[in-house]
Design a protein around this motif. Sequence first.
Motif, PDB file in Angstrom:
ATOM      1  N   PHE A   1       6.162   2.755   6.933  1.00 19.36           N
ATOM      2  CA  PHE A   1       4.974   1.933   6.717  1.00 19.36           C
ATOM      3  C   PHE A   1       5.210   0.546   7.292  1.00 19.36           C
ATOM      4  O   PHE A   1       6.316   0.015   7.207  1.00 19.36           O
ATOM      5  N   SER A   2       4.162  -0.064   7.842  1.00 16.33           N
ATOM      6  CA  SER A   2       4.357  -1.316   8.578  1.00 16.33           C
ATOM      7  C   SER A   2       3.819  -2.553   7.883  1.00 16.33           C
ATOM      8  O   SER A   2       4.102  -3.666   8.301  1.00 16.33           O
TER       9      SER A   2
ATOM     10  N   ASP B   1       0.800  -1.212   0.000  1.00 11.38           N
ATOM     11  CA  ASP B   1       0.000   0.000   0.000  1.00 11.38           C
ATOM     12  C   ASP B   1       0.837   1.268   0.000  1.00 11.38           C
ATOM     13  O   ASP B   1       0.306   2.377   0.051  1.00 11.38           O
ATOM     14  N   ARG B   2       2.153   1.132  -0.105  1.00 12.27           N
ATOM     15  CA  ARG B   2       3.012   2.309  -0.074  1.00 12.27           C
ATOM     16  C   ARG B   2       2.729   3.290  -1.216  1.00 12.27           C
ATOM     17  O   ARG B   2       2.584   4.504  -0.973  1.00 12.27           O
ATOM     18  N   PRO B   3       2.644   2.827  -2.473  1.00 23.49           N
ATOM     19  CA  PRO B   3       2.353   3.782  -3.551  1.00 23.49           C
ATOM     20  C   PRO B   3       1.028   4.527  -3.371  1.00 23.49           C
ATOM     21  O   PRO B   3       0.924   5.712  -3.692  1.00 23.49           O
ATOM     22  N   GLU B   4       0.022   3.841  -2.860  1.00 25.07           N
ATOM     23  CA  GLU B   4      -1.277   4.494  -2.659  1.00 25.07           C
ATOM     24  C   GLU B   4      -1.192   5.565  -1.580  1.00 25.07           C
ATOM     25  O   GLU B   4      -1.792   6.646  -1.712  1.00 25.07           O
TER      26      GLU B   4
ATOM     27  N   TYR C   1      10.169  11.160  12.803  1.00 26.02           N
ATOM     28  CA  TYR C   1       9.628   9.933  12.232  1.00 26.02           C
ATOM     29  C   TYR C   1       8.125   9.877  12.377  1.00 26.02           C
ATOM     30  O   TYR C   1       7.583   9.937  13.490  1.00 26.02           O
ATOM     31  N   LEU C   2       7.437   9.761  11.229  1.00 24.09           N
ATOM     32  CA  LEU C   2       5.982   9.605  11.179  1.00 24.09           C
ATOM     33  C   LEU C   2       5.695   8.235  10.588  1.00 24.09           C
ATOM     34  O   LEU C   2       5.830   8.016   9.388  1.00 24.09           O
ATOM     35  N   ALA C   3       5.312   7.299  11.444  1.00 23.98           N
ATOM     36  CA  ALA C   3       5.219   5.894  11.056  1.00 23.98           C
ATOM     37  C   ALA C   3       3.801   5.377  11.162  1.00 23.98           C
ATOM     38  O   ALA C   3       3.006   5.840  11.992  1.00 23.98           O
ATOM     39  N   GLU C   4       3.490   4.378  10.344  1.00 29.17           N
ATOM     40  CA  GLU C   4       2.208   3.704  10.449  1.00 29.17           C
ATOM     41  C   GLU C   4       2.124   2.986  11.793  1.00 29.17           C
ATOM     42  O   GLU C   4       3.058   2.267  12.183  1.00 29.17           O
TER      43      GLU C   4
ATOM     44  N   GLY D   1       4.345  -6.658   2.490  1.00 26.62           N
ATOM     45  CA  GLY D   1       3.935  -7.031   1.149  1.00 26.62           C
ATOM     46  C   GLY D   1       2.513  -6.624   0.827  1.00 26.62           C
ATOM     47  O   GLY D   1       2.075  -5.514   1.107  1.00 26.62           O
ATOM     48  N   GLU D   2       1.749  -7.540   0.235  1.00 26.79           N
ATOM     49  CA  GLU D   2       0.378  -7.272  -0.194  1.00 26.79           C
ATOM     50  C   GLU D   2      -0.659  -7.732   0.833  1.00 26.79           C
ATOM     51  O   GLU D   2      -1.850  -7.826   0.513  1.00 26.79           O
ATOM     52  N   THR D   3      -0.236  -7.996   2.054  1.00 25.24           N
ATOM     53  CA  THR D   3      -1.173  -8.556   3.028  1.00 25.24           C
ATOM     54  C   THR D   3      -2.249  -7.569   3.456  1.00 25.24           C
ATOM     55  O   THR D   3      -3.231  -7.972   4.080  1.00 25.24           O
ATOM     56  N   HIS D   4      -2.085  -6.281   3.135  1.00 26.08           N
ATOM     57  CA  HIS D   4      -3.142  -5.315   3.444  1.00 26.08           C
ATOM     58  C   HIS D   4      -4.399  -5.604   2.636  1.00 26.08           C
ATOM     59  O   HIS D   4      -5.480  -5.117   2.971  1.00 26.08           O
ATOM     60  N   ARG D   5      -4.276  -6.396   1.566  1.00 24.80           N
ATOM     61  CA  ARG D   5      -5.417  -6.738   0.727  1.00 24.80           C
ATOM     62  C   ARG D   5      -6.142  -7.989   1.228  1.00 24.80           C
ATOM     63  O   ARG D   5      -7.146  -8.387   0.645  1.00 24.80           O
TER      64      ARG D   5
END
Length: 396
Positions: A292-293, A185-188, A322-325, A296-300
């Motif tokens: 971002f935490s 989800d990084r690009p989004e 630092y601004l982190a998920e 891979g694609e597991t957010h889907r």
Amino acid sequence: MRIFYAIVDTPNANFASQIWRNSFHLTLKEMGHELVEFDYDLTETMRKLDPSDPSQAAYIATNRPRLSEALVRQLRRLHEQKPVALMFSYFYDACIMPEAIEAIKAMGIVTVNWYCNASHQFHLIEKTSPQYDYILTPERHRIPDYLRIGARPIYCQMAANPSIYRAYDLPREYDLTFVGQAYGDRPEYIRQLLQAGLGVRVWGENWNYFSPNPISPEKWNAQRVWRGLRRRAAKYKDIFMASPLLQRDADPISPTVVSAPHVALPGGIIGGVLSDEEMIKLYSRSKINLGFSSCGETHRTNQRIQQVRLRDFEVPMSGGFYLAEYFDELENFFEIGKEIVCFRNADELIEKATYYLSHDEERERIRIAGLERSRRDHTWQKRLEVAFKEMGLASR
């Protein structure tokens, strides 16, 4: 303590880095240990780690016995000359035969393996992990899995080496930056920041696929895309196999259609892969560094995997804000809102990025607090001292 050291310099053979050397080799030397390095070129070994992939299986079948024989032979010779207390490695099942680990233990040498990809690649170390005396793992949620297979895990979270990760006196020329690979989800997230009118820049592998002239899914060359995925298969195999992005026929190796939605990003915000020094300096050149935490694609999927990253400690130790998920495990290491800042979704990311870009003094207080906390509590020396104590070994 005399340590036989068998760890590659970088976890990613696609570009030059000294991440693990700076993390482990330099730290152990600074702690006063005597290190003897495994005399074996591990470059190709670490590129071919998945025996379920036919293109890698033949190499593994030949290389694993050869590597194992060289490892035992070198250790036996060195141990006879002067006792070796510990073998410290970063090996997958594809690297070493279980019999080799048993032979090394029979010499009276403690065997320990560092492994940090178990979140999504546990299957690649299941066969050899029980043979080691100890497994060092930063993935807390995998400890029950290690115990289930008869291994002895020690929780050893990521950290950073303050001899390498430090603040630079450089102008803060960028508002928002991210350094890391483009996936999940990084690009989004980056697209939504841009849409909100925020100035964000990215550096790292595969961002070029998202710009400057994005290729529509129906025009993608499936063979070219799959070659790229195959190169990453050892790292993301479980995720790709479970991901709805790939629709397959009965052949588990070749996809029939690649139907991923394509996020279009302007080419001007995309940079290439940075050297370690360039990356560390960028943390000081940025007002806000993003993290971002998702794995891979597991957010889907219904089983999203999150994990603590190296950058969670490297950015604050390098003096970066630092601004982190948000990920609950981060609360074990930082005071959220006072040492680092977290977001839970895109709206909160935009809100907090906007707020801290316009509140310099508050941002500076948090940045300094994060730097102090990481240098005090999150060094590799402290992590290894705790691990060695649990193993019953001298830390020096």
